[in-house]
Design an enzyme around this catalytic site. Sequence first.
Site, PDB file in Angstrom:
ATOM      1  N   ARG A  26      13.236   7.691   3.187  1.00 19.81           N
ATOM      2  CA  ARG A  26      12.088   8.804   2.869  1.00 19.81           C
ATOM      3  C   ARG A  26      11.012   8.928   3.887  1.00 19.81           C
ATOM      4  O   ARG A  26      10.400   9.859   4.351  1.00 19.81           O
ATOM      5  CB  ARG A  26      11.632   8.698   1.430  1.00 19.81           C
ATOM      6  N   LYS A  80      25.471  10.972 -16.886  1.00 23.10           N
ATOM      7  CA  LYS A  80      25.164  12.139 -18.046  1.00 23.10           C
ATOM      8  C   LYS A  80      25.646  13.686 -17.965  1.00 23.10           C
ATOM      9  O   LYS A  80      25.125  14.131 -17.031  1.00 23.10           O
ATOM     10  CB  LYS A  80      23.788  11.905 -18.924  1.00 23.10           C
ATOM     11  N   GLY A 114      19.141  11.288  -4.251  1.00 23.99           N
ATOM     12  CA  GLY A 114      19.455  10.087  -5.395  1.00 23.99           C
ATOM     13  C   GLY A 114      20.140   9.012  -4.749  1.00 23.99           C
ATOM     14  O   GLY A 114      20.424   8.617  -3.866  1.00 23.99           O
ATOM     15  N   GLY A 125      16.410  14.869  -8.027  1.00 22.12           N
ATOM     16  CA  GLY A 125      16.172  15.964  -9.127  1.00 22.12           C
ATOM     17  C   GLY A 125      15.743  17.091  -8.524  1.00 22.12           C
ATOM     18  O   GLY A 125      16.016  18.269  -9.361  1.00 22.12           O
TER      19      GLY A 125
END
Length: 404
Positions: free
Chosen positions: A39, A210, A360, A383
Amino acid sequence: MPKKTLSDLGPLAGKRVLVRVDFNVPLDKKTGAVKNDRRIRGALPTVQALLDAGAAVIAMSHLGRPEKATPEERANLTTDKVAARFGELLGRPVKKAANDVVGPAVSAAAAALKPGEVLLLENLRFDPREQQNDAEFAAAVAGLADAYVNDAFGTCHNDKDASMVAVPAAMKAAGKPRAVGLLVEKELTIVDGLMTAPKTPVLAVMGGAKVSDKIAFINALLSKVDSLLIGGKMAYTFLKLKGFDVGATRVAEEELAAATPLLGHVGGKITLPVDCLAAKSSDLGVTQVVEVGGAIPADYEGVDIGPKTLALFAGKINQAATVIWNGPVGWFEQPAFSAGTKGVAAAMADSGAVTVVGGGETAEAVEQFGYDSKMTHVSTGGGAFLAYVEGRKFQSLAQIDDRG
């Protein structure tokens, strides 16, 4: 409407530019050392362009969750080590502001900056007002500089962070220009292209744990792609709904409920695994490949896609013109369970398609296996990537000046 970019800021010589970067990097829990600088590297082109234009740069970022940390953990969440690594990568010293995020010492350090110098503020979340979108705090931060640049795509969906919303609003109130940096400009251009005019056929690979966390993203993809391959833990949710015995693999009731409306797409746009690698719960070193026509033993749990599934997925990837991937298809952090995720990355790298990795853990996996440079784009925002593809409007981007 297109947002202003660095080229729209006008002459910058002698100006101080406040740059919101995403330096929320993984740290060594004992030493606080930066474990992965991806990053930081992502922000270098914007920072260097500003410095080349004769500006001084004031960079700011959050780091971890100090509001939930113990005093010992909080001590490791200062931006000292990040500043050191930032300077090494930039090839020039990076000054570190005082331990307060704002205040007289910080204002003095910012005012003393000369063209070509860089200052990194303290962890924004050390001040609770950052996550309260506090106007007074934002005004103090905005007062440090003459212009604002958002180059933190990974936090663009954080609409309650002052540095993303209230600070650029305060800059506008003071008549100061606001733009996106090169990183955010690239992210928006690529994702907008994926959603409006991708090369076809379009294929997506979805993994992770999920279904409920990604239901809006899956629905957005289903309206755009020709095929969706599902792996990872979420695949067992669909397989269980289809009657496959998943053994000791934990599948929550809310996940089953989330996946049920999507069952009609299975066998059409959605392709599920045809086999999986299962590991014994009491001894993960004991594994076996289980075909979906059979059953995972009661004391085993699914940890990766199987070899037949990998071959199936690789074949479909090879036929696509655009591939979007979000979520590892297995427990890739464990070398014994990484074959599926590594194989998907290899297939994408060899496909000749436009390949976009959605940030991610997926970005970490692609980099870990050495395929990041072979992808068309590896997003810096997990996200944020999901939210942008879903069509969510970001208040942080709404604060950036529009091009006329």
